[in-house]
Motif scaffolding. Structure first.
Motif, PDB file in Angstrom:
ATOM      1  N   ASN A   2       0.854  -1.182   0.000  1.00 28.49           N
ATOM      2  CA  ASN A   2       0.000   0.000   0.000  1.00 28.49           C
ATOM      3  C   ASN A   2       0.893   1.235   0.000  1.00 28.49           C
ATOM      4  O   ASN A   2       2.060   1.175   0.438  1.00 28.49           O
ATOM      5  N   THR A   3       0.365   2.347  -0.493  1.00 29.95           N
ATOM      6  CA  THR A   3       1.112   3.608  -0.469  1.00 29.95           C
ATOM      7  C   THR A   3       0.323   4.662   0.302  1.00 29.95           C
ATOM      8  O   THR A   3      -0.905   4.694   0.260  1.00 29.95           O
ATOM      9  N   LYS A   4       1.074   5.518   1.012  1.00 28.31           N
ATOM     10  CA  LYS A   4       0.455   6.635   1.731  1.00 28.31           C
ATOM     11  C   LYS A   4       1.538   7.644   2.075  1.00 28.31           C
ATOM     12  O   LYS A   4       2.584   7.282   2.650  1.00 28.31           O
ATOM     13  N   LEU A   5       1.322   8.905   1.702  1.00 32.54           N
ATOM     14  CA  LEU A   5       2.229   9.994   2.057  1.00 32.54           C
ATOM     15  C   LEU A   5       3.671   9.673   1.664  1.00 32.54           C
ATOM     16  O   LEU A   5       4.605   9.813   2.455  1.00 32.54           O
TER      17      LEU A   5
ATOM     18  N   THR B 162       9.014  -0.822   5.205  1.00 33.04           N
ATOM     19  CA  THR B 162       8.495   0.486   4.826  1.00 33.04           C
ATOM     20  C   THR B 162       9.576   1.245   4.068  1.00 33.04           C
ATOM     21  O   THR B 162      10.728   1.309   4.510  1.00 33.04           O
ATOM     22  N   TYR B 163       9.219   1.789   2.903  1.00 31.80           N
ATOM     23  CA  TYR B 163      10.166   2.489   2.036  1.00 31.80           C
ATOM     24  C   TYR B 163       9.667   3.910   1.776  1.00 31.80           C
ATOM     25  O   TYR B 163       8.483   4.120   1.513  1.00 31.80           O
ATOM     26  N   ASP B 164      10.572   4.882   1.802  1.00 30.86           N
ATOM     27  CA  ASP B 164      10.267   6.236   1.364  1.00 30.86           C
ATOM     28  C   ASP B 164      10.499   6.339  -0.138  1.00 30.86           C
ATOM     29  O   ASP B 164      11.408   5.704  -0.681  1.00 30.86           O
ATOM     30  N   TYR B 165       9.691   7.144  -0.801  1.00 26.26           N
ATOM     31  CA  TYR B 165       9.907   7.371  -2.229  1.00 26.26           C
ATOM     32  C   TYR B 165       9.458   8.769  -2.622  1.00 26.26           C
ATOM     33  O   TYR B 165       8.581   9.370  -1.994  1.00 26.26           O
ATOM     34  N   THR B 166      10.097   9.285  -3.672  1.00 23.57           N
ATOM     35  CA  THR B 166       9.713  10.560  -4.281  1.00 23.57           C
ATOM     36  C   THR B 166       9.943  10.415  -5.785  1.00 23.57           C
ATOM     37  O   THR B 166      10.455   9.385  -6.253  1.00 23.57           O
TER      38      THR B 166
ATOM     39  N   ALA C  63       5.238  -2.599   2.479  1.00 26.36           N
ATOM     40  CA  ALA C  63       5.284  -3.855   1.726  1.00 26.36           C
ATOM     41  C   ALA C  63       5.314  -5.031   2.687  1.00 26.36           C
ATOM     42  O   ALA C  63       6.077  -5.034   3.665  1.00 26.36           O
ATOM     43  N   VAL C  64       4.491  -6.029   2.414  1.00 25.19           N
ATOM     44  CA  VAL C  64       4.373  -7.204   3.276  1.00 25.19           C
ATOM     45  C   VAL C  64       4.729  -8.442   2.470  1.00 25.19           C
ATOM     46  O   VAL C  64       4.295  -8.601   1.325  1.00 25.19           O
ATOM     47  N   TYR C  65       5.536  -9.317   3.062  1.00 26.37           N
ATOM     48  CA  TYR C  65       5.919 -10.559   2.402  1.00 26.37           C
ATOM     49  C   TYR C  65       6.117 -11.648   3.444  1.00 26.37           C
ATOM     50  O   TYR C  65       6.208 -11.371   4.651  1.00 26.37           O
ATOM     51  N   ASP C  66       6.195 -12.888   2.992  1.00 31.45           N
ATOM     52  CA  ASP C  66       6.402 -14.030   3.883  1.00 31.45           C
ATOM     53  C   ASP C  66       7.824 -14.538   3.732  1.00 31.45           C
ATOM     54  O   ASP C  66       8.260 -14.851   2.629  1.00 31.45           O
ATOM     55  N   MET C  67       8.549 -14.591   4.814  1.00 29.73           N
ATOM     56  CA  MET C  67       9.866 -15.210   4.855  1.00 29.73           C
ATOM     57  C   MET C  67       9.984 -15.861   6.220  1.00 29.73           C
ATOM     58  O   MET C  67      10.397 -15.231   7.189  1.00 29.73           O
TER      59      MET C  67
ATOM     60  N   PHE D 238      13.595   5.680  -4.882  1.00 33.23           N
ATOM     61  CA  PHE D 238      12.973   4.698  -4.001  1.00 33.23           C
ATOM     62  C   PHE D 238      14.025   4.164  -3.028  1.00 33.23           C
ATOM     63  O   PHE D 238      15.054   3.642  -3.445  1.00 33.23           O
ATOM     64  N   ASP D 239      13.756   4.355  -1.735  1.00 33.32           N
ATOM     65  CA  ASP D 239      14.688   3.900  -0.703  1.00 33.32           C
ATOM     66  C   ASP D 239      16.094   4.462  -0.946  1.00 33.32           C
ATOM     67  O   ASP D 239      17.101   3.773  -0.769  1.00 33.32           O
TER      68      ASP D 239
END
Length: 267
Positions: A216-219, A235-239, A224-228, A247-248
């Motif tokens: 999902n994206t917000k602000l 959580t990644y910042d992006y512009t 990001a969710v994954y199974d390991m 990205f990151d």
């Protein structure tokens, strides 16, 4: 960037711990140290890039190619014998020499080949993966092709075909998506990301690991969710810098999904 390397380290640590449970599969032999010289078959000569006009599919991104010369092409688990404690893991042989071991939504990548030992005439299978299947093996294939017994230093492992692997997550309900982010992105250094409008995300890190997520994206943040070995959240910042994505902390140029597919299949 740090998160990508962190996940690679996590994978390596998990693999290192699990290698003990797969004793007998490698026996200190790697796929390049054998004294025999097998003649490789067409298993490593299948098509290596996506043909023009092929539609991109996130679900089929790592689907194995059909290769009649390669009985290993497909998804497998170790059902019996050495390494059977790893039966919950999926082994992927892609029909053109690429091998992966998949845990949850993550894949660790290596190489494999099938051929014939010139000195004995025996069919051989060579594989380079960190654990479970690593070394040179003789093998026999069941008549229906759904089981293969591989033998290394007198120890057998029975591989059983997996028809419906589940390492690609289902699309989440009502994801919050930044439409400008949707598509495939290339760092120019071997990192690729794909953001789907259905709320699924994909990362390929230098052809050594890959991960599928829901997101999902917000602000200007991606969650990001994954199974390991259990659910993980990053959580990644992006512009955006013009048409480029930052990205990151790393800059990416947008490419077509088909171009990303071709790059990944070239590894």
């Amino acid at each position: 960037m740090k998160k990508i390397f962190t996940k690679s380290i996590i994978t390596t640590l998990v693999c290192s711990m699990l290698v003990v449970t797969a004793a007998g599969c490698s026996n200190g032999t790697n796929a390049e140290s054998s004294s025999s010289t097998p003649t490789e078959t067409q298993a490593t000569q299948a098509q290596t890039t996506a043909p023009e006009g092929v539609n991109f599919s996130l679900d089929a991104l790592h689907a194995p190619l059909k290769n009649p010369a390669d009985p290993f092409a497909g998804y497998w688990r170790i059902a019996e014998g050495a390494g059977s404690k790893l039966e919950s893991f999926t082994f992927l042989f892609n029909g053109k020499g690429g091998a992966s071991i998949i845990v949850g939504n993550m894949g660790y990548c290596g190489k494999y080949s099938v051929g014939t030992d010139e000195s004995t005439g025996e069919e051989t299978f060579k594989c380079q993966l960190l654990f479970g299947i690593n070394g040179e093996y003789s093998y026999t294939v069941a008549e229906d092709g759904k089981k293969i017994t591989i033998t290394n230093n007198g120890e057998d492992s029975v591989l059983e075909k997996v028809d419906n692997p589940t390492f690609v997550p289902s699309a989440p309900e009502n994801p919050q998506i930044d439409e400008k982010l949707v598509g495939a992105w290339d760092s120019g250094t071997g990192l690729y990301y794909y953001f789907g409008e259905d709320g699924r995300m994909y990362c390929n890190s230098y052809g050594t690991t890959f991960t599928y997520f829901t997101y999902n994206t917000k602000l200007n943040k991606v969650t990001a969710v994954y199974d390991m070995d259990g659910e993980q959240t990053d959580t990644y910042d992006y512009t955006f810098d013009g048409n480029d994505l930052v990205f990151d902390g790393m800059k990416y140029t947008q490419i077509t999904p088909e171009k990303m597919l071709s790059a990944i299949q070239s590894y």
